[in-house]
Design a protein around this motif. Structure first.
Motif, PDB file in Angstrom:
ATOM      1  N   ALA A   1      43.055  34.065  16.701  1.00  0.00           N
ATOM      2  CA  ALA A   1      43.816  33.791  17.922  1.00  0.00           C
ATOM      3  C   ALA A   1      44.479  35.072  18.440  1.00  0.00           C
ATOM      4  CB  ALA A   1      44.859  32.707  17.651  1.00  0.00           C
ATOM      5  N   VAL A   2      45.123  35.812  17.543  1.00  0.00           N
ATOM      6  CA  VAL A   2      45.838  37.021  17.982  1.00  0.00           C
ATOM      7  C   VAL A   2      44.839  38.042  18.536  1.00  0.00           C
ATOM      8  CG1 VAL A   2      47.260  38.940  17.199  1.00  0.00           C
ATOM      9  CG2 VAL A   2      47.740  36.632  16.389  1.00  0.00           C
ATOM     10  N   THR A   3      43.715  38.221  17.839  1.00  0.00           N
ATOM     11  CA  THR A   3      42.711  39.163  18.320  1.00  0.00           C
ATOM     12  C   THR A   3      42.178  38.749  19.681  1.00  0.00           C
ATOM     13  OG1 THR A   3      42.082  39.330  16.012  1.00  0.00           O
ATOM     14  CG2 THR A   3      40.679  40.448  17.586  1.00  0.00           C
ATOM     15  N   THR A   4      41.968  37.454  19.857  1.00  0.00           N
ATOM     16  CA  THR A   4      41.457  36.979  21.141  1.00  0.00           C
ATOM     17  C   THR A   4      42.456  37.263  22.262  1.00  0.00           C
ATOM     18  OG1 THR A   4      40.317  35.255  19.926  1.00  0.00           O
ATOM     19  CG2 THR A   4      40.408  35.004  22.301  1.00  0.00           C
ATOM     20  N   PHE A   5      43.758  37.080  21.962  1.00  0.00           N
ATOM     21  CA  PHE A   5      44.768  37.407  22.979  1.00  0.00           C
ATOM     22  C   PHE A   5      44.653  38.877  23.383  1.00  0.00           C
ATOM     23  CE2 PHE A   5      47.604  33.861  21.181  1.00  0.00           C
ATOM     24  CZ  PHE A   5      47.101  32.960  22.097  1.00  0.00           C
ATOM     25  N   VAL A   6      44.476  39.752  22.382  1.00  0.00           N
ATOM     26  CA  VAL A   6      44.356  41.185  22.683  1.00  0.00           C
ATOM     27  C   VAL A   6      43.122  41.441  23.549  1.00  0.00           C
ATOM     28  CG1 VAL A   6      44.055  43.469  21.666  1.00  0.00           C
ATOM     29  CG2 VAL A   6      45.597  41.817  20.596  1.00  0.00           C
ATOM     30  N   ILE A   7      42.022  40.751  23.218  1.00  0.00           N
ATOM     31  CA  ILE A   7      40.796  40.929  24.015  1.00  0.00           C
ATOM     32  C   ILE A   7      41.026  40.456  25.451  1.00  0.00           C
ATOM     33  CG2 ILE A   7      38.416  40.119  24.300  1.00  0.00           C
ATOM     34  CD1 ILE A   7      38.251  40.096  21.231  1.00  0.00           C
ATOM     35  N   PHE A   8      41.734  39.327  25.594  1.00  0.00           N
ATOM     36  CA  PHE A   8      42.020  38.841  26.947  1.00  0.00           C
ATOM     37  C   PHE A   8      42.884  39.839  27.714  1.00  0.00           C
ATOM     38  CE2 PHE A   8      40.900  34.308  25.903  1.00  0.00           C
ATOM     39  CZ  PHE A   8      40.036  34.140  26.959  1.00  0.00           C
ATOM     40  N   ARG A   9      43.832  40.464  27.003  1.00  0.00           N
ATOM     41  CA  ARG A   9      44.713  41.433  27.668  1.00  0.00           C
ATOM     42  C   ARG A   9      43.867  42.530  28.327  1.00  0.00           C
ATOM     43  NH1 ARG A   9      45.650  45.556  29.597  1.00  0.00           N
ATOM     44  NH2 ARG A   9      47.488  46.854  29.563  1.00  0.00           N
ATOM     45  N   PHE A  10      42.842  43.002  27.626  1.00  0.00           N
ATOM     46  CA  PHE A  10      42.029  44.070  28.205  1.00  0.00           C
ATOM     47  C   PHE A  10      40.905  43.518  29.073  1.00  0.00           C
ATOM     48  CE2 PHE A  10      44.090  46.096  24.612  1.00  0.00           C
ATOM     49  CZ  PHE A  10      44.621  47.199  25.265  1.00  0.00           C
ATOM     50  N   GLY A  11      40.373  42.361  28.691  1.00  0.00           N
ATOM     51  CA  GLY A  11      39.305  41.761  29.495  1.00  0.00           C
ATOM     52  C   GLY A  11      39.780  41.410  30.887  1.00  0.00           C
TER      53      GLY A  11
END
Lengths: 249, 222
Positions: free
Chosen positions: B29-39
């Motif tokens: 979940a945390v990694t996905t949030f980070v990916i969304f931040r840049f995506g």
């Protein structure tokens, strides 16, 4: 769908051709052109009956599945399978005709704002997973039971899905389709119902056709096994449910 | 009832000792949030975009747990043990739904604050959001337990479960997104239309808990 009272496949095929022929004649020569959309609106007489038949096929499959789990009789599983099979084929046709209509009426192949379209796509996607589900379970009996559980779950899902999608869209967008109860002139309504009857006949005839094809191929492979027990059993399909011995449609 | 408790305690104890699902879910979940931040190239989110990021992340993190839900039963002969034991097979369904509910609740206790810290300017919507999440979790758990059983007993295994589960979850996700969006709106939460979405989610949960409970014994027969 009890066996003996149903007319023979030949009679049903002729009835289907007659009613569908009459329906198409009415579509082209009797029903008036739509004042708004003109000639393209006539796809309504093909598209809507196909979609209705597909959805009813899914619900019928759920009922057969309930009977299959209750009785354990594999014939109900075969019927459920054939219903879903025909439903998916009709669903493909409904999505294609709907897309053509959308392109002609609204200028786009796909319109996310139209709830019926979106709901239908979701239902279609769910039922498309029925084949990988059956395919990935090897044991025939377990495959039949799991497929039935899926069909019941998906059958309960259909109305709920239509409700959720309708709710998501209707707040912003009014209904744009003229549906059967949308104040159609009587000529259009009559044509629509004849088309619906024709498509329903087509659906049932194709179902019975596939059922009897399955029965026959099962009987052939049984006979072949009896003749020559050494030969490898010729199984028609790994996905299709096993057909019980000595059973009529 | 005691069979449910025994199986639930067993599942939670196994998870506590092996820590197979929960750390993976939280990390995912945390990694996905980070990916969304840049995506998305956004440092703050609100409204439908915030609802989408949060729900998609929770959904796919839940899939991790759902995929692993019956691994022990399949590999170590747990299904046979249930068949042999003189208990109602539906007890396994109830126990697994409760176990999934616990995993998802713990996941959200971790993921929601992280989400708020990463993306939200105004976290007042989080408290009512917890209620929405609970309804979402129940729906995820009920459908997940049924489909995961099918997947665990199939040849395709990890492939089949998400394939069948995702379309089945679409109405639930539509309703959850509809309810979450006004709660995360810019300038504080609003409660317009939240009621009808909560009702839709409750209906979905009720329907699939009942369907799962009624049909589950047929999934265990052999």
């Amino acid at each position: 769908m009890t066996s003996l009272k149903m007319p023979s496949l030949r009679v049903m095929a002729f009835a289907t051709v007659a009613v569908l022929g009459a329906a198409f004649a009415m579509v082209f020569f009797y029903a008036p052109n739509d004042a708004d959309q003109g000639f393209i609106q006539k796809i309504f007489y093909v598209h809507v009956p196909i979609a209705i038949c597909a959805l009813i096929g899914f619900v019928v499959a759920a009922f057969h599945s309930i009977r299959h789990l209750r009785t354990g009789d594999p014939i109900h599983d075969v019927r459920s399978y054939v219903s879903i099979h025909m439903g998916v084929i009709f669903g493909t046709a409904a999505l294609l005709t709907g897309s053509i209509w959308a392109r002609a009426a609204w200028g786009k192949w796909w319109v996310w704002e139209e709830p019926t379209l979106v709901s239908f796509l979701i239902v279609y996607l769910l039922y498309a997973t029925y084949y990988p589900l059956r395919y990935s379970i090897e044991d025939r009996e377990r495959q039949a039971r799991y497929a039935s559980v899926f069909a019941i779950t998906a059958g309960a899902f259909v109305p709920l899905n239509f409700m959720a999608v309708r709710l998501a869209e209707s707040l912003v967008h009014p209904r744009v389709f003229a549906t059967a109860d949308g104040g159609l002139p009587p000529e259009m309504l009559l044509t629509f119902f004849v088309s619906l009857a024709g498509m329903a006949l087509l659906f049932v005839t194709l179902m019975r056709f596939e059922l009897s094809a399955k029965m026959t191929s099962a009987q052939v492979s049984r006979l072949r096994r009896a003749l020559d027990s050494e030969a490898p059993a010729a199984s028609a399909s790994r996905i299709a449910p096993a057909v019980p011995a000595e059973q009529r449609i | 009832m005691s069979a449910v408790r025994v199986m639930l305690v067993k599942d939670l104890r196994v998870e506590l000792r092996t820590l197979q699902s929960l750390p993976a879910m939280a990390l995912f979940a945390v990694t996905t949030f980070v990916i969304f931040r840049f995506g998305l190239d956004r440092t703050s989110l609100e409204g439908s975009l915030a609802a989408g990021v949060l729900l998609v992340t929770v959904l796919f993190a839940a899939l991790l747990a759902i995929n692993r839900l019956f691994v022990a039963e399949r590999d170590e002969g747990g299904f046979d043990a249930i068949r042999l034991a003189p208990v109602d097979p539906s007890a396994l369904f109830v126990a697994k739904v409760l176990a999934l509910l616990a995993y998802l609740a713990i996941l959200e206790v971790i993921a929601l604050p992280v989400f708020a810290a990463f993306f939200l300017d105004d976290a007042t919507g989080l408290l009512p959001l917890a209620g929405i999440m609970l309804l979402l979790d129940l729906g995820l758990a009920a459908t997940g337990a049924v489909i995961s059983t099918i997947g665990a007993n199939s040849r395709a295994r990890d492939l089949l479960t998400p394939l069948v589960l995702l379309p089945l979850l679409i109405p639930l996700m539509i309703a959850a997104a509809g309810a979450t969006e006004p709660l995360l709106a810019a300038g504080g939460p609003s409660y317009a239309d939240v009621g009808q979405w909560v009702l839709t989610m409750a209906l979905y949960d009720l329907l699939f808990v009942l369907v799962g409970y009624a049909t589950y014994e047929f999934l265990l027969e052999d």
